[in-house]
Scaffold this motif. Sequence first.
Motif, mmCIF file in Angstrom:
data_model
loop_
_atom_site.group_PDB
_atom_site.id
_atom_site.type_symbol
_atom_site.label_atom_id
_atom_site.label_comp_id
_atom_site.label_asym_id
_atom_site.label_seq_id
_atom_site.Cartn_x
_atom_site.Cartn_y
_atom_site.Cartn_z
ATOM 1 N N SER A 422 0.886 -1.294 -0.067
ATOM 2 C CA SER A 422 -0.130 -0.095 -0.197
ATOM 3 C C SER A 422 0.876 1.357 0.084
ATOM 4 C CB SER A 422 -1.041 -0.047 1.533
ATOM 5 O OG SER A 422 -1.537 1.239 1.267
ATOM 6 N N THR A 423 0.615 2.207 -0.664
ATOM 7 C CA THR A 423 1.102 3.350 -0.810
ATOM 8 C C THR A 423 0.643 4.428 0.407
ATOM 9 O OG1 THR A 423 -0.386 4.388 -2.468
ATOM 10 C CG2 THR A 423 1.824 3.554 -3.367
ATOM 11 N N LYS A 424 -0.507 4.003 0.759
ATOM 12 C CA LYS A 424 -1.033 5.047 2.051
ATOM 13 C C LYS A 424 -1.373 4.031 3.213
ATOM 14 C CE LYS A 424 -3.647 7.429 -1.546
ATOM 15 N NZ LYS A 424 -5.151 7.829 -2.157
ATOM 16 N N SER A 425 -0.353 3.604 4.010
ATOM 17 C CA SER A 425 -0.512 2.640 4.975
ATOM 18 C C SER A 425 -1.218 3.377 6.153
ATOM 19 C CB SER A 425 1.055 2.188 5.287
ATOM 20 O OG SER A 425 1.896 3.334 5.454
ATOM 21 N N LEU A 426 -0.802 4.545 6.317
ATOM 22 C CA LEU A 426 -1.449 5.298 7.360
ATOM 23 C C LEU A 426 -2.980 5.352 7.306
ATOM 24 C CD1 LEU A 426 0.728 8.433 8.276
ATOM 25 C CD2 LEU A 426 0.483 6.274 9.503
ATOM 26 N N GLU A 427 -3.404 5.417 6.031
ATOM 27 C CA GLU A 427 -4.933 5.274 5.972
ATOM 28 C C GLU A 427 -5.588 3.863 6.242
ATOM 29 O OE1 GLU A 427 -6.022 6.583 2.039
ATOM 30 O OE2 GLU A 427 -5.248 8.551 2.236
ATOM 31 N N GLU A 428 -4.398 2.815 5.760
ATOM 32 C CA GLU A 428 -4.938 1.412 6.032
ATOM 33 C C GLU A 428 -5.077 1.270 7.597
ATOM 34 O OE1 GLU A 428 -6.002 -0.706 3.766
ATOM 35 O OE2 GLU A 428 -5.648 0.900 2.225
ATOM 36 N N ILE A 429 -4.228 1.909 8.439
ATOM 37 C CA ILE A 429 -4.182 1.554 9.728
ATOM 38 C C ILE A 429 -5.592 2.319 10.459
ATOM 39 C CG2 ILE A 429 -2.923 2.056 11.877
ATOM 40 C CD1 ILE A 429 -0.458 1.729 10.523
ATOM 41 N N THR A 430 -5.869 3.503 9.783
ATOM 42 C CA THR A 430 -7.019 4.274 10.224
ATOM 43 C C THR A 430 -8.086 3.450 9.617
ATOM 44 O OG1 THR A 430 -5.863 6.300 10.115
ATOM 45 C CG2 THR A 430 -8.286 6.278 10.079
ATOM 46 N N LYS A 431 -8.196 2.721 8.769
ATOM 47 C CA LYS A 431 -9.356 2.016 8.326
ATOM 48 C C LYS A 431 -9.372 0.837 9.182
ATOM 49 C CE LYS A 431 -11.095 -0.719 4.351
ATOM 50 N NZ LYS A 431 -10.652 -1.280 2.970
ATOM 51 N N ALA A 432 -8.412 0.207 9.655
ATOM 52 C CA ALA A 432 -8.542 -0.954 10.508
ATOM 53 C C ALA A 432 -9.137 -0.597 11.821
ATOM 54 C CB ALA A 432 -7.208 -1.636 10.718
ATOM 55 N N LYS A 433 -8.786 0.790 12.525
ATOM 56 C CA LYS A 433 -9.287 1.280 13.573
ATOM 57 C C LYS A 433 -10.700 1.399 13.502
ATOM 58 C CE LYS A 433 -4.696 3.024 15.378
ATOM 59 N NZ LYS A 433 -4.074 4.495 15.800
ATOM 60 N N ASP A 434 -10.959 2.022 12.662
ATOM 61 C CA ASP A 434 -12.659 2.433 12.219
ATOM 62 C C ASP A 434 -13.364 1.109 12.098
ATOM 63 O OD1 ASP A 434 -11.823 4.967 12.143
ATOM 64 O OD2 ASP A 434 -11.806 5.249 10.098
ATOM 65 N N ALA A 435 -12.646 -0.015 11.626
ATOM 66 C CA ALA A 435 -13.447 -1.216 11.184
ATOM 67 C C ALA A 435 -13.731 -1.920 12.799
ATOM 68 C CB ALA A 435 -12.624 -2.310 10.498
ATOM 69 N N VAL A 436 -12.681 -1.851 13.730
ATOM 70 C CA VAL A 436 -12.765 -2.253 15.169
ATOM 71 C C VAL A 436 -13.958 -1.542 15.599
ATOM 72 C CG1 VAL A 436 -11.576 -2.534 17.324
ATOM 73 C CG2 VAL A 436 -10.461 -3.230 15.051
ATOM 74 N N VAL A 437 -13.866 -0.180 15.783
ATOM 75 C CA VAL A 437 -14.784 0.705 16.406
ATOM 76 C C VAL A 437 -16.258 0.228 15.849
ATOM 77 C CG1 VAL A 437 -15.533 3.000 16.743
ATOM 78 C CG2 VAL A 437 -13.480 2.318 16.732
ATOM 79 N N ALA A 438 -16.605 0.143 14.553
ATOM 80 C CA ALA A 438 -17.871 -0.434 14.064
ATOM 81 C C ALA A 438 -18.308 -1.453 14.598
ATOM 82 C CB ALA A 438 -17.837 -0.103 12.479
ATOM 83 N N LEU A 439 -17.333 -2.667 14.661
ATOM 84 C CA LEU A 439 -17.590 -3.988 14.666
ATOM 85 C C LEU A 439 -18.079 -4.055 16.387
ATOM 86 C CD1 LEU A 439 -17.929 -6.933 14.452
ATOM 87 C CD2 LEU A 439 -15.519 -7.104 14.910
ATOM 88 N N PHE A 440 -17.416 -3.396 17.192
ATOM 89 C CA PHE A 440 -17.411 -3.185 18.604
ATOM 90 C C PHE A 440 -18.828 -2.417 19.032
ATOM 91 C CE2 PHE A 440 -16.072 -1.649 23.046
ATOM 92 C CZ PHE A 440 -16.467 -2.958 23.834
ATOM 93 N N SER A 441 -19.136 -1.653 18.019
ATOM 94 C CA SER A 441 -20.357 -0.821 18.459
ATOM 95 C C SER A 441 -21.618 -1.675 18.404
ATOM 96 C CB SER A 441 -20.528 0.361 17.384
ATOM 97 O OG SER A 441 -20.686 -0.203 16.243
ATOM 98 N N LEU A 442 -21.622 -2.875 17.818
ATOM 99 C CA LEU A 442 -22.696 -3.758 17.927
ATOM 100 C C LEU A 442 -23.007 -4.257 19.443
ATOM 101 C CD1 LEU A 442 -21.861 -6.269 14.923
ATOM 102 C CD2 LEU A 442 -23.389 -4.280 14.877
ATOM 103 N N TRP A 443 -22.173 -3.976 20.209
ATOM 104 C CA TRP A 443 -22.350 -4.547 21.530
ATOM 105 C C TRP A 443 -22.464 -3.223 22.493
ATOM 106 C CZ3 TRP A 443 -19.677 -7.556 18.190
ATOM 107 C CH2 TRP A 443 -19.660 -8.913 18.420
ATOM 108 N N SER A 444 -22.787 -2.149 21.953
ATOM 109 C CA SER A 444 -22.980 -0.819 22.608
ATOM 110 C C SER A 444 -24.179 -0.984 23.455
ATOM 111 C CB SER A 444 -23.129 0.383 21.757
ATOM 112 O OG SER A 444 -21.947 0.777 21.135
#
Length: 628
Positions: A422-444
């Motif tokens: 990837s040429t945008k590794s920081l964006e990929e890391i941010t995407k991964a963090k957002d994915a974790v937050v979105a998944l975990f939000s199912l248990w809110s």
Amino acid sequence: MTETDTTPSTVDEEIYSCLDLDNPKSFFLFAGAGSGKTRSLVDALKRFQKNNIVRLKKDGQKIAVITYTNAACDEIKSRLEFDMAFHVSTIHSFAWEIINPYTNDIRSWLASNLEDEIAKLNDQQGRARSTTNKSYIKRAKKIELKTKRLEILPSIKKFTYNPNGDNIERDSLNHEEVIKITADFILNKPLMQSILIRKYPILLIDESQDTKKDLVDAFFDMQEKHPGKITLGLFGDTMQRIYTDGKTDLGQNIPDTWAKPAKIINYRCPKRVITLINKIRSGADDQIQEPHKENDGCVRLFIVNTSNPVNKATVEHGITSTMAELTDDQLWKDDAQASVKILTLEHHMAASRGGFSDFFVPLYSVDKFKTGLLDGKLQGVSLFAKQVLPLVKAKQAGDEFAVSRIMREYSPIIKKDALKKSTKSLEEITKAKDAVVALFSLWSDDADPSLNEVLKEVYNSGIFLISDALLPIADRLNQDQEDIGGEQTEEPENDPVIEAWEMALQCKFSQFEEYVRYISDESRFGTHQGIKGLQFPRVMVILDDDEARGWTFSYDKLFGAVEPTPTDINNLEEGKETSIDRTRRLFYVTCSRAEESLAIVAYTNERKKVESYVLEQGWFDKDEIIQI
């Protein structure tokens, strides 16, 4: 020689004396429940390790130890300090290692076997009265599948087999085939016997009563033909035989040249439990055990009247309270700590009581799923069990280090190779963090999402890879969302496998957690068949023929509530095994798991007959029986 309490090492000494490389002697060790069989096995091997292992290694040989479960393998390996001179494995693993180099021989065996099976099926088809009934159609399908397999045999370069898997690939052997091929090779290929004896001059089989009969007979044949070259050691107890394909007469007609040590001390159970299991056993043979513990323990039989509807969960909860009072042991009521092991006859009974039947039952109804579902290796389970569940638990615990580790190991978004490309590794890391937050939000807000909701979020975010088993469902879930308010897509053809998964995925995630605890042996529930070799301080045994749905076992017959069938009577007269025999052994095994106290819960609409019978047999005293 028989072990007594004053000479506990006598049996171990006799076993060790048989492991003589210059003068090998075969033996059958009778070892009743709780007698320390595994300890004797390991102690003899450790002594051999100290005195003779150098010679064994110098000759390029090993001791083969066949055990019943992977857990037992791991325990023995650990206690032998993972010494490679001891080849410890399950029977299926051992059998596969013997035959897997011989591809051409396996191919020939399969071809011959398939031809025989096809011929038998064709003969049955030719004698069938109808070509439209289910039996005829089912046989036709079998003929088609076996013919296709026969046709592709020449193209298979190497056969595969997974002792812990379902083995459904075109080049796979199934569990039954591996055992049959191994037994046939040992019996009919003299070179195979020579190879085995040269590699393993000592072959020890734990839980030998449940080892496949064909294979045990093959080992007996090998020992008989090479009596001065191999020690064949069998550890077991016919009363603890659970499965019908074991050797029924093991322990009888043992050659006079064999040693026959016996362990009669029970180190596990209190006196009252030992008295009970001796009484149960007396209907089958004359083997008895003697107690090592001084305490009496507590045993109670609860007879539950099912003539009217019964809330079994309420009844069983009340029984734990009663046992807590009788034993002055409050851990009988400690549900959260799973302090009581509750043994049911079948897995679906455990699923119902354990609160995970919505997930378990649909998948368990698919025959090819059963093995993988029970060991957690079923394709599709891993996504939720090894990725989503640990991730959610880590987030709930605030353990961001564990979250990062799980993501690095499983998430395609931040895999090392993906980030490098990837040429945008920081964006990929941010995407991964957002994915974790979105998944975990199912248990809110203490929500309990369904597996469908979890799968849909995983699919949309790409946080984890989705297996082929679940991908069609994930696609459909996403498509259903897109189709809301628009034109509906054409309904796909029914697929029983897909339908089973679709039903299972409707369950709440908390149910799936209970399933994971069950297959990880962390649940308070287990089955009568699945706990052999284990022990627990407090045991509740559930006897319920109606809920069990089966015909192989019958506690109502064993307890005198139902008369034996004509088949039972005929089998008894002909010296064959009956359902009562099988049930007696199962009852013996379950009761002998208790280290301190035991509650037996018998559901029946013939409570007076049950009480009368158990009193007549001397299994229980009047004051030990509680009617509900």
